[in-house]
Scaffold this motif. Structure first.
Motif, PDB file in Angstrom:
ATOM      1  N   LYS A 225       0.834  -1.200   0.000  1.00 37.96           N
ATOM      2  CA  LYS A 225       0.000   0.000   0.000  1.00 37.96           C
ATOM      3  C   LYS A 225       0.866   1.245   0.000  1.00 37.96           C
ATOM      4  CE  LYS A 225      -3.851   2.315   0.213  1.00 37.96           C
ATOM      5  NZ  LYS A 225      -4.738   2.372  -0.983  1.00 37.96           N
ATOM      6  N   LEU A 226       0.483   2.224  -0.808  1.00 40.69           N
ATOM      7  CA  LEU A 226       1.230   3.480  -0.936  1.00 40.69           C
ATOM      8  C   LEU A 226       0.463   4.590  -0.230  1.00 40.69           C
ATOM      9  CD1 LEU A 226       3.671   4.923  -2.350  1.00 40.69           C
ATOM     10  CD2 LEU A 226       2.147   5.322  -4.288  1.00 40.69           C
ATOM     11  N   ARG A 227       1.150   5.376   0.562  1.00 41.05           N
ATOM     12  CA  ARG A 227       0.514   6.503   1.241  1.00 41.05           C
ATOM     13  C   ARG A 227       0.221   7.608   0.231  1.00 41.05           C
ATOM     14  NH1 ARG A 227       2.651  11.104   3.026  1.00 41.05           N
ATOM     15  NH2 ARG A 227       4.783  10.281   2.878  1.00 41.05           N
ATOM     16  N   ILE A 228      -1.029   8.029   0.163  1.00 41.39           N
ATOM     17  CA  ILE A 228      -1.456   9.073  -0.769  1.00 41.39           C
ATOM     18  C   ILE A 228      -2.034  10.240   0.020  1.00 41.39           C
ATOM     19  CG2 ILE A 228      -2.975   9.657  -2.685  1.00 41.39           C
ATOM     20  CD1 ILE A 228      -0.841   7.655  -3.464  1.00 41.39           C
ATOM     21  N   ASN A 229      -1.607  11.441  -0.305  1.00 45.49           N
ATOM     22  CA  ASN A 229      -2.161  12.630   0.333  1.00 45.49           C
ATOM     23  C   ASN A 229      -3.444  13.035  -0.374  1.00 45.49           C
ATOM     24  OD1 ASN A 229       0.050  12.877   2.140  1.00 45.49           O
ATOM     25  ND2 ASN A 229       1.262  13.853   0.526  1.00 45.49           N
ATOM     26  N   PRO A 230      -4.520  13.319   0.359  1.00 52.36           N
ATOM     27  CA  PRO A 230      -5.805  13.676  -0.262  1.00 52.36           C
ATOM     28  C   PRO A 230      -5.717  14.999  -1.021  1.00 52.36           C
ATOM     29  CG  PRO A 230      -5.865  14.073   2.108  1.00 52.36           C
ATOM     30  CD  PRO A 230      -4.586  13.341   1.840  1.00 52.36           C
ATOM     31  N   ILE A 231      -6.511  15.109  -2.089  1.00 54.07           N
ATOM     32  CA  ILE A 231      -6.507  16.339  -2.891  1.00 54.07           C
ATOM     33  C   ILE A 231      -7.862  17.054  -2.862  1.00 54.07           C
ATOM     34  CG2 ILE A 231      -4.690  15.474  -4.408  1.00 54.07           C
ATOM     35  CD1 ILE A 231      -6.847  14.908  -6.498  1.00 54.07           C
ATOM     36  N   GLY A 232      -8.761  16.593  -2.002  1.00 52.09           N
ATOM     37  CA  GLY A 232     -10.005  17.318  -1.811  1.00 52.09           C
ATOM     38  C   GLY A 232     -11.135  16.975  -2.752  1.00 52.09           C
TER      39      GLY A 232
END
Length: 205
Positions: free
Chosen positions: A8-15
């Motif tokens: 699993k790759l950590r993804i930052n939310p973009i809204g």
């Protein structure tokens, strides 16, 4: 690309969803392309006679250029630099989040009037007034990514897609590009956006 034993790759939310966030209209892409791009050409040979310089785009460490059937491997310098930065940020982000040897895949670059005519026969999203004619615009697949080493950390296609979306979101907030999420074609449609004008001879990149 591998699809087993993925980490699993950590993804930052973009809204929001990619389709909602990346919805810059063709009219907006076209206006920016006309502002900083070349004059539309009829044949690829004309690219080397333009007053506005262009770069030849080749597969490199930061991205892979697909077999181009309806476009030619040229971009204006601003767009070439943007493409290279997208690829570099993608690789750097993977490295900083635990690894994964992947590159983005470029599926379309400079189009001429004749290539657009052929493309419209098979792609309902292709328009006669395409920003691709100005050398400012390119497509990056979010369906396929290039795996450089089978021994690297495996990532899912969905995570790689969302990571690419995160990077494009950052660049869009920096006013570096316009982006359209193309659902049917499985790509991000990207136009360079900059106030800088780069004057140099035609070159390779």
């Amino acid at each position: 690309m591998p699809d087993n034993n993925c980490v699993k790759l950590r993804i930052n939310p973009i809204g929001g969803s990619l389709g909602r966030v990346f919805n810059d209209s063709n009219h907006t892409h076209l206006a920016e392309a006309r502002r900083i791009g070349i004059e539309p050409i009829s044949t690829p040979a004309q690219a080397w006679k333009l007053r506005r310089p262009v770069c030849r785009i080749r597969t490199c460490d930061n991205y892979f250029v697909d077999n181009l059937t309806h476009s030619y491997p040229y971009l204006v310098p601003e767009a070439a630099e943007l493409l290279n930065e997208i690829g570099a940020r993608f690789i750097d982000s993977l490295t900083s989040r635990g690894g994964g040897s992947y590159r983005i895949k470029v599926t379309s670059l400079l189009r001429t009037g004749s290539t657009i005519k052929r493309l419209r026969r098979r792609n309902i999203n292709a328009v006669s007034t395409s920003a691709h004619q100005y050398g400012t615009t390119f497509d990056i697949s979010y369906v396929n990514f290039i795996c450089n080493r089978s021994t690297s950390t495996n990532r899912t296609q969905q995570d790689l897609k969302n990571l690419l979306g995160e990077i494009l979101y950052e660049l869009r907030r920096e006013n570096r590009c316009l982006v359209k999420y193309e659902r049917k074609q499985g790509c991000f449609h990207i136009t360079a956006r900059t106030g800088r004008q780069i004057h140099s001879k035609t070159k390779d990149i």
